[in-house]
Design a protein around this motif. Structure first.
Motif, PDB file in Angstrom:
ATOM      1  N   GLY A  41       0.833  -1.186   0.000  1.00  0.00           N
ATOM      2  CA  GLY A  41       0.000   0.000   0.000  1.00  0.00           C
ATOM      3  C   GLY A  41       0.870   1.238   0.000  1.00  0.00           C
ATOM      4  N   CYS A  42       0.250   2.396   0.195  1.00  0.00           N
ATOM      5  CA  CYS A  42       0.965   3.664   0.132  1.00  0.00           C
ATOM      6  C   CYS A  42       2.090   3.700   1.158  1.00  0.00           C
ATOM      7  CB  CYS A  42      -0.001   4.822   0.375  1.00  0.00           C
ATOM      8  SG  CYS A  42       0.788   6.437   0.251  1.00  0.00           S
ATOM      9  N   LEU A  43       3.270   4.092   0.714  1.00  0.00           N
ATOM     10  CA  LEU A  43       4.438   4.189   1.584  1.00  0.00           C
ATOM     11  C   LEU A  43       4.666   5.610   2.085  1.00  0.00           C
ATOM     12  CD1 LEU A  43       6.906   1.924  -0.446  1.00  0.00           C
ATOM     13  CD2 LEU A  43       5.582   1.303   1.582  1.00  0.00           C
ATOM     14  N   GLY A  44       3.857   6.551   1.591  1.00  0.00           N
ATOM     15  CA  GLY A  44       3.945   7.916   2.084  1.00  0.00           C
ATOM     16  C   GLY A  44       4.871   8.836   1.309  1.00  0.00           C
ATOM     17  N   TYR A  45       5.363   8.398   0.152  1.00  0.00           N
ATOM     18  CA  TYR A  45       6.267   9.231  -0.647  1.00  0.00           C
ATOM     19  C   TYR A  45       5.609   9.600  -1.977  1.00  0.00           C
ATOM     20  CZ  TYR A  45       9.535   7.192   2.709  1.00  0.00           C
ATOM     21  OH  TYR A  45      10.140   6.786   3.859  1.00  0.00           O
ATOM     22  N   CYS A  46       4.352   9.995  -1.912  1.00  0.00           N
ATOM     23  CA  CYS A  46       3.540  10.179  -3.115  1.00  0.00           C
ATOM     24  C   CYS A  46       4.109  11.231  -4.065  1.00  0.00           C
ATOM     25  CB  CYS A  46       2.112  10.556  -2.730  1.00  0.00           C
ATOM     26  SG  CYS A  46       1.365   9.399  -1.550  1.00  0.00           S
ATOM     27  N   ASN A  47       4.773  12.248  -3.526  1.00  0.00           N
ATOM     28  CA  ASN A  47       5.320  13.300  -4.376  1.00  0.00           C
ATOM     29  C   ASN A  47       6.572  12.856  -5.123  1.00  0.00           C
ATOM     30  OD1 ASN A  47       3.325  15.070  -3.518  1.00  0.00           O
ATOM     31  ND2 ASN A  47       4.571  15.896  -1.850  1.00  0.00           N
ATOM     32  N   GLU A  48       7.075  11.663  -4.805  1.00  0.00           N
ATOM     33  CA  GLU A  48       8.293  11.166  -5.440  1.00  0.00           C
ATOM     34  C   GLU A  48       8.072   9.780  -6.029  1.00  0.00           C
ATOM     35  OE1 GLU A  48      11.997  12.824  -3.129  1.00  0.00           O
ATOM     36  OE2 GLU A  48      10.582  11.996  -1.663  1.00  0.00           O
ATOM     37  N   ALA A  49       6.895   9.572  -6.595  1.00  0.00           N
ATOM     38  CA  ALA A  49       6.525   8.272  -7.154  1.00  0.00           C
ATOM     39  C   ALA A  49       7.273   8.004  -8.462  1.00  0.00           C
ATOM     40  CB  ALA A  49       5.026   8.245  -7.395  1.00  0.00           C
ATOM     41  N   SER A 330      -3.316  10.280   6.922  1.00  0.00           N
ATOM     42  CA  SER A 330      -3.665  11.049   5.732  1.00  0.00           C
ATOM     43  C   SER A 330      -3.111  12.455   5.831  1.00  0.00           C
ATOM     44  CB  SER A 330      -5.189  11.103   5.544  1.00  0.00           C
ATOM     45  OG  SER A 330      -5.514  11.817   4.357  1.00  0.00           O
ATOM     46  N   GLY A 331      -2.311  12.828   4.868  1.00  0.00           N
ATOM     47  CA  GLY A 331      -1.729  14.160   4.823  1.00  0.00           C
ATOM     48  C   GLY A 331      -0.778  14.280   3.651  1.00  0.00           C
ATOM     49  N   PRO A 332      -0.013  15.348   3.585  1.00  0.00           N
ATOM     50  CA  PRO A 332       1.011  15.473   2.528  1.00  0.00           C
ATOM     51  C   PRO A 332       2.064  14.383   2.666  1.00  0.00           C
ATOM     52  CG  PRO A 332       0.584  17.584   3.620  1.00  0.00           C
ATOM     53  CD  PRO A 332      -0.091  16.527   4.444  1.00  0.00           C
ATOM     54  N   GLY A 333       2.879  14.220   1.619  1.00  0.00           N
ATOM     55  CA  GLY A 333       3.874  13.153   1.605  1.00  0.00           C
ATOM     56  C   GLY A 333       4.799  13.154   2.797  1.00  0.00           C
ATOM     57  N   GLY A 334       5.309  14.338   3.191  1.00  0.00           N
ATOM     58  CA  GLY A 334       6.227  14.412   4.321  1.00  0.00           C
ATOM     59  C   GLY A 334       5.582  13.993   5.631  1.00  0.00           C
ATOM     60  N   PHE A 335       4.324  14.401   5.820  1.00  0.00           N
ATOM     61  CA  PHE A 335       3.587  14.010   7.024  1.00  0.00           C
ATOM     62  C   PHE A 335       3.403  12.500   7.067  1.00  0.00           C
ATOM     63  CE2 PHE A 335      -0.391  12.899   9.109  1.00  0.00           C
ATOM     64  CZ  PHE A 335      -0.312  13.585  10.324  1.00  0.00           C
ATOM     65  N   ASN A 336       2.989  11.908   5.950  1.00  0.00           N
ATOM     66  CA  ASN A 336       2.748  10.466   5.893  1.00  0.00           C
ATOM     67  C   ASN A 336       4.022   9.676   6.180  1.00  0.00           C
ATOM     68  OD1 ASN A 336       0.150  11.113   5.172  1.00  0.00           O
ATOM     69  ND2 ASN A 336       0.402  10.626   3.009  1.00  0.00           N
ATOM     70  N   THR A 337       5.134  10.139   5.626  1.00  0.00           N
ATOM     71  CA  THR A 337       6.408   9.459   5.850  1.00  0.00           C
ATOM     72  C   THR A 337       6.798   9.493   7.322  1.00  0.00           C
ATOM     73  OG1 THR A 337       7.140  10.080   3.625  1.00  0.00           O
ATOM     74  CG2 THR A 337       8.837   9.411   5.194  1.00  0.00           C
ATOM     75  N   ALA A 338       6.681  10.693   7.941  1.00  0.00           N
ATOM     76  CA  ALA A 338       7.021  10.830   9.357  1.00  0.00           C
ATOM     77  C   ALA A 338       6.101   9.982  10.228  1.00  0.00           C
ATOM     78  CB  ALA A 338       6.930  12.302   9.762  1.00  0.00           C
ATOM     79  N   ALA A 339       4.808   9.957   9.888  1.00  0.00           N
ATOM     80  CA  ALA A 339       3.851   9.181  10.684  1.00  0.00           C
ATOM     81  C   ALA A 339       4.157   7.695  10.619  1.00  0.00           C
ATOM     82  CB  ALA A 339       2.430   9.454  10.208  1.00  0.00           C
ATOM     83  N   ARG A 340       4.488   7.187   9.439  1.00  0.00           N
ATOM     84  CA  ARG A 340       4.839   5.772   9.297  1.00  0.00           C
ATOM     85  C   ARG A 340       6.056   5.423  10.142  1.00  0.00           C
ATOM     86  NH1 ARG A 340       3.474   2.179   5.135  1.00  0.00           N
ATOM     87  NH2 ARG A 340       5.606   1.419   5.257  1.00  0.00           N
ATOM     88  N   ALA A 341       7.067   6.292  10.116  1.00  0.00           N
ATOM     89  CA  ALA A 341       8.281   6.026  10.886  1.00  0.00           C
ATOM     90  C   ALA A 341       7.987   6.016  12.383  1.00  0.00           C
ATOM     91  CB  ALA A 341       9.336   7.081  10.557  1.00  0.00           C
ATOM     92  N   MET A 342       7.149   6.938  12.841  1.00  0.00           N
ATOM     93  CA  MET A 342       6.804   7.006  14.269  1.00  0.00           C
ATOM     94  C   MET A 342       5.982   5.796  14.692  1.00  0.00           C
ATOM     95  SD  MET A 342       5.871  11.052  14.595  1.00  0.00           S
ATOM     96  CE  MET A 342       7.039  12.302  14.042  1.00  0.00           C
ATOM     97  N   LEU A 343       5.094   5.346  13.832  1.00  0.00           N
ATOM     98  CA  LEU A 343       4.294   4.158  14.145  1.00  0.00           C
ATOM     99  C   LEU A 343       5.183   2.924  14.241  1.00  0.00           C
ATOM    100  CD1 LEU A 343       1.249   4.935  11.849  1.00  0.00           C
ATOM    101  CD2 LEU A 343       1.126   4.635  14.323  1.00  0.00           C
ATOM    102  N   ALA A 344       6.125   2.794  13.303  1.00  0.00           N
ATOM    103  CA  ALA A 344       7.042   1.654  13.346  1.00  0.00           C
ATOM    104  C   ALA A 344       7.871   1.682  14.625  1.00  0.00           C
ATOM    105  CB  ALA A 344       7.949   1.672  12.116  1.00  0.00           C
TER     106      ALA A 344
END
Length: 359
Positions: A41-49, A330-344
């Motif tokens: 699924g989405c990895l949070g780097y949508c602006n750099e697909a 759900s948010g911009p790419g940078g937010f999603n990336t940071a959130a995934r890292a914090m959850l992990a």
């Protein structure tokens, strides 16, 4: 053993993720690597697909060096494989480069066809068919779907807009309401019954709740995206599915002085809403944790915390959730990336329990 996860969310698929997956699988096979390759699924780097990550066995946190973005060339795919396996794939011998380039083009074309983007699907196909006669039939078929008669040459197709295009319907522009300096609300109407519905039903079926989008064709004449006289852009209407069925549609669109909108595609599914809480397996969450950038009003049956996202805040929220828990980011790419890292970091299995939606 490492695993390579290739993002297959909407933005990455639109930019060739299926081709990247096939390419990486081929390269792993070339080096005899034992790592697994799978879509995610989405990895949070949508602006750099399109993008991919490498997950190492036993790792609790994602190594930033294992994040790969803008995988748009064979060499970029090879770097992912080299990082995961420790072996550099051979790109020079026995026609490997040409074979994989052809594979990438074919996968990209298949995706474009699946979402009725005929100009994108035809990009470069005439040149390929000139040296590979087996592609001539596919070229002819795609030109017919794009509304051009049998026998027309691809380099002639871009001269005029056809009257009918497969899986598209005609809409009339009723009004334009400026919203900001560079955007406006466009209101369309249509009596064309081929416009379809976002929620197919009938014969005893209930309407399936989905979020959806449509593709708008803008007539711009010759362009770099393909041989046809239009460009294809996806929009999510701000109006409802019921209004679409009644022949009305509103979309918030950036304004370009020389743009000319003509047709809208049939609705395409963006996301199964039940997919947020059920993946078709036994996983049924007892709670849902929402990590949203810029959220507005409060939600019923929910406690809303408005604060800057931080690792301690995420860990505290996760610890308080009834398990099993589904996390929606759900948010911009940078937010999603940071959130995934914090959850992990908080010990969340991000692949199994986290859904990321690009805002």
């Amino acid at each position: 053993m490492a695993e390579i996860h290739v993002c297959h969310a909407g933005t990455c698929r639109a930019r060739g993720a299926e081709a990247v997956l096939a390419e990486i699988e081929e390269l792993v096979s070339e080096v005899g690597g034992r790592c697994k390759v799978r879509q995610s699924g989405c990895l949070g780097y949508c602006n750099e697909a399109p993008n991919a990550i490498i997950l190492e066995r036993g790792a609790r946190r994602l190594d930033p060096n294992n994040v790969f973005t803008r995988i748009r060339t064979l060499d970029a795919s090879a770097k992912v494989v080299e990082r995961a396996t420790g072996k550099r794939p051979p790109l020079e011998g026995a026609g490997t480069s040409e074979r994989l380039a052809s594979l990438r083009a074919a996968r990209a074309r298949q995706h474009a066809i699946s979402v009725s983007k005929w100009n994108t699907a035809l990009h470069g196909l005439a040149e390929q068919a000139a040296v590979k006669p087996a592609l001539r039939s596919e070229l002819s078929t795609l030109l017919r779907k794009a509304g051009f008669p049998e026998g027309v040459r691809a380099d002639r197709a871009g001269q005029a807009m056809p009257s009918a295009i497969a899986n598209y319907s005609q809409w009339s522009l009723e009004s334009v309401t400026p919203v900001t300096r560079h955007s406006a609300l466009f209101a369309f109407s249509s009596s064309d019954l081929k416009r379809g519905t976002p929620h197919p039903r009938g014969r005893g079926r209930m309407a399936e709740p989905v979020t959806w989008h449509t593709t708008l064709l803008a007539e711009v004449g010759p362009n770099a995206e393909g041989p046809l006289p239009w460009v294809e852009r996806d929009y999510t209407p701000v109006s409802s599915a019921k209004e679409w069925e009644q022949g009305r549609c509103e979309m918030l669109i950036k304004v370009y002085a020389d743009g000319a909108a003509t047709s809208l595609s049939r609705p395409e599914r963006t996301l199964r809403v039940p997919g947020l809480v059920s993946e078709g397996r036994a996983f049924r969450p007892s709670s849902v944790l929402l990590l949203l950038a810029g959220t507005g009003a409060g939600l019923p049956n929910a406690r809303v915390v408005r604060a800057r996202l931080s690792a301690p805040l995420v860990a505290e929220a996760w610890a308080q959730m009834a398990q099993p828990c589904r996390v929606v980011v759900s948010g911009p790419g940078g937010f999603n990336t940071a959130a995934r890292a914090m959850l992990a970091e908080a010990g969340v299995d991000v692949e199994a329990h986290v859904t990321v939606l690009s805002a």
